[in-house]
Design an enzyme around this catalytic site. Structure first.
Site, PDB file in Angstrom:
ATOM      1  N   ASP A 157       0.850  -1.178   0.000  1.00 28.83           N
ATOM      2  CA  ASP A 157       0.000   0.000   0.000  1.00 28.83           C
ATOM      3  C   ASP A 157       0.899   1.246   0.000  1.00 28.83           C
ATOM      4  O   ASP A 157       1.803   1.376   0.818  1.00 28.83           O
ATOM      5  CB  ASP A 157      -0.880  -0.056   1.247  1.00 28.83           C
ATOM      6  CG  ASP A 157      -1.612   1.249   1.485  1.00 28.83           C
ATOM      7  OD1 ASP A 157      -2.303   1.711   0.562  1.00 28.83           O
ATOM      8  OD2 ASP A 157      -1.472   1.812   2.579  1.00 28.83           O
ATOM      9  N   ASP A 178       0.964  10.117  -5.884  1.00 33.47           N
ATOM     10  CA  ASP A 178       0.018  10.332  -6.982  1.00 33.47           C
ATOM     11  C   ASP A 178      -1.152   9.343  -6.879  1.00 33.47           C
ATOM     12  O   ASP A 178      -1.330   8.482  -7.732  1.00 33.47           O
ATOM     13  CB  ASP A 178       0.797  10.145  -8.304  1.00 33.47           C
ATOM     14  CG  ASP A 178      -0.039  10.422  -9.528  1.00 33.47           C
ATOM     15  OD1 ASP A 178      -1.073  11.102  -9.409  1.00 33.47           O
ATOM     16  OD2 ASP A 178       0.351   9.960 -10.615  1.00 33.47           O
TER      17      ASP A 178
HETATM   18  N1  SAM Z   1       2.021   7.787 -10.917  1.00 33.97           N
HETATM   19  C1  SAM Z   1       1.497   7.222 -12.163  1.00 33.97           C
HETATM   20  C2  SAM Z   1       2.020   8.014 -13.338  1.00 33.97           C
HETATM   21  O1  SAM Z   1       2.268   9.231 -13.183  1.00 33.97           O
HETATM   22  O2  SAM Z   1       2.213   7.436 -14.399  1.00 33.97           O
HETATM   23  C3  SAM Z   1      -0.005   7.159 -12.187  1.00 33.97           C
HETATM   24  C4  SAM Z   1      -0.616   6.541 -10.984  1.00 33.97           C
HETATM   25  S1  SAM Z   1      -2.363   6.439 -10.944  1.00 33.97           S
HETATM   26  C5  SAM Z   1      -2.865   8.099 -10.761  1.00 33.97           C
HETATM   27  C6  SAM Z   1      -2.656   5.734  -9.348  1.00 33.97           C
HETATM   28  C7  SAM Z   1      -2.271   4.257  -9.210  1.00 33.97           C
HETATM   29  O3  SAM Z   1      -2.315   3.917  -7.827  1.00 33.97           O
HETATM   30  C8  SAM Z   1      -3.198   3.282  -9.902  1.00 33.97           C
HETATM   31  O4  SAM Z   1      -2.456   2.471 -10.774  1.00 33.97           O
HETATM   32  C9  SAM Z   1      -3.793   2.431  -8.767  1.00 33.97           C
HETATM   33  O5  SAM Z   1      -3.973   1.072  -9.123  1.00 33.97           O
HETATM   34  C10 SAM Z   1      -2.739   2.569  -7.706  1.00 33.97           C
HETATM   35  N2  SAM Z   1      -3.210   2.437  -6.316  1.00 33.97           N
HETATM   36  C11 SAM Z   1      -4.430   2.691  -5.803  1.00 33.97           C
HETATM   37  N3  SAM Z   1      -4.432   2.583  -4.469  1.00 33.97           N
HETATM   38  C12 SAM Z   1      -3.145   2.263  -4.120  1.00 33.97           C
HETATM   39  C13 SAM Z   1      -2.511   2.064  -2.878  1.00 33.97           C
HETATM   40  N4  SAM Z   1      -3.176   2.133  -1.735  1.00 33.97           N
HETATM   41  N5  SAM Z   1      -1.185   1.786  -2.889  1.00 33.97           N
HETATM   42  C14 SAM Z   1      -0.483   1.719  -4.049  1.00 33.97           C
HETATM   43  N6  SAM Z   1      -1.047   1.899  -5.249  1.00 33.97           N
HETATM   44  C15 SAM Z   1      -2.358   2.178  -5.296  1.00 33.97           C
END
Ligand code: SAM
Length: 296
Positions: A157, A178
């Protein structure tokens, strides 16, 4: 189930970054990311990039999700066709070169996400840690980084990782936060998560992304982050950009970045770059940028 299972289930159900890959918000976020990493490269000492919500790493722009959203057409596609002044061309070149390297053929078929962009800027001494909770995206990210000894994809997470991974042993680097903003409390989580990480690692550079739909939420976030950094105006930059008026059911048209401990060169660079993004990214001349220092 456990909190982790619940988070996972909600994540899988709600969010697919592929819809948004290469849109105006990605483009601006990634230009800033590249400017910060380019600055970190100026000293030989190793740095680490911690990407708490990393995504799939590479997005197929012809794939069903990206095609259906079509958001990249008014984002990276516009930028690739733009002409810039010489100074701005030089500042955005490292970003555009990375995107081009993923598209050796003519045209634009895929778009790199933040972990792949960061990876492209690591020197042999630098490291990347990328967290992705959603199994399909994580598998794609692992495949994209194929047995890379400098990049570590973790099944953790991002909010847990945020406090667990700082400070990195290099004591230099960038944390990109992000999150998908699918939960109502994501703004509070972002402010709280950042404050805890900053307390453990006050000299790190941080980039926080947020959607700018509700003024109250974004101002509260900026105030919270400003207070966490001790109210010093040189410690935090706030960049907000809107590419069109927001309609209630339409796609997001405004987003922001809070940049903590920005390189001292960043503000001046953005003042050059942003005006030249207004035309390519704005829908019918409606782009607006706001860049300011955040106090306490
Ligand atoms: N940072 C990436 C980019 O700039 O290319 C885009 C990321 S996107 C906005 C958010 C991502 O966070 C998604 O792929 C989602 O599956 C993942 N996600 C959601 N909750 C999460 C968590 N608690 N921990 C880690 N990843 C998570």
């Amino acid at each position: 189930g456990t909190t982790r299972e619940r988070t996972l289930r909600e994540t899988i159900m709600n969010y697919r970054h592929a819809f948004h890959a290469g849109n105006f918000a990605d483009v601006i976020k990634h230009i800033v990311l590249v400017r910060i990493l380019t600055y970190l490269q100026e000293k030989p000492a190793a740095f680490r990039v911690i990407d708490t919500h990393a995504g799939a790493g590479v997005y197929d722009l012809g794939g069903e999700e990206a095609a259906r959203g079509g958001e990249w057409l008014t984002g990276i596609a516009r930028l690739m066709q733009s002409r810039f002044s010489d100074p701005v061309g030089a500042l955005v070149a490292p970003y555009l070169d990375i995107v081009r390297a993923f598209n050796p053929q003519r045209g634009l078929l895929c778009y790199p996400g933040s972990p792949l962009i960061a990876r492209a800027l690591l020197r042999p001494q630098d490291r990347l840690v990328a967290c992705e909770l959603e199994p399909v995206a994580r598998k794609q990210l692992i495949d994209a980084l194929r047995r890379d000894v400098q990049a570590n994809v973790v099944d953790l997470d991002g909010w847990t990782a945020l406090s667990a991974f700082v400070p990195p042993k290099e004591r230099r680097g960038l944390v990109l936060i992000d999150p998908p903003f699918e939960h109502k409390d994501e703004f509070e989580r972002l402010a709280g998560g950042f404050a805890a990480a900053f307390a453990k690692w006050p000299s790190g550079c941080y980039m926080l992304w947020y959607p700018a739909k509700r003024r109250r939420a974004t101002d509260d976030l900026a105030r919270g982050v400003g207070a966490a950094v001790g109210g010093r105006a040189d410690k935090c930059l706030r960049l907000e950009f809107s590419v069109a008026p927001q309609t209630p059911d339409g796609p997001l048209t405004a987003a922001g970045l809070l940049i903590v401990n920005p390189p001292w060169t960043l503000k001046a660079e953005l003042k050059l770059i942003l005006p030249e993004l207004e035309k390519p990214l704005g829908h019918g001349g409606a782009a607006r940028f706001r860049l300011e220092a955040v106090g306490g």
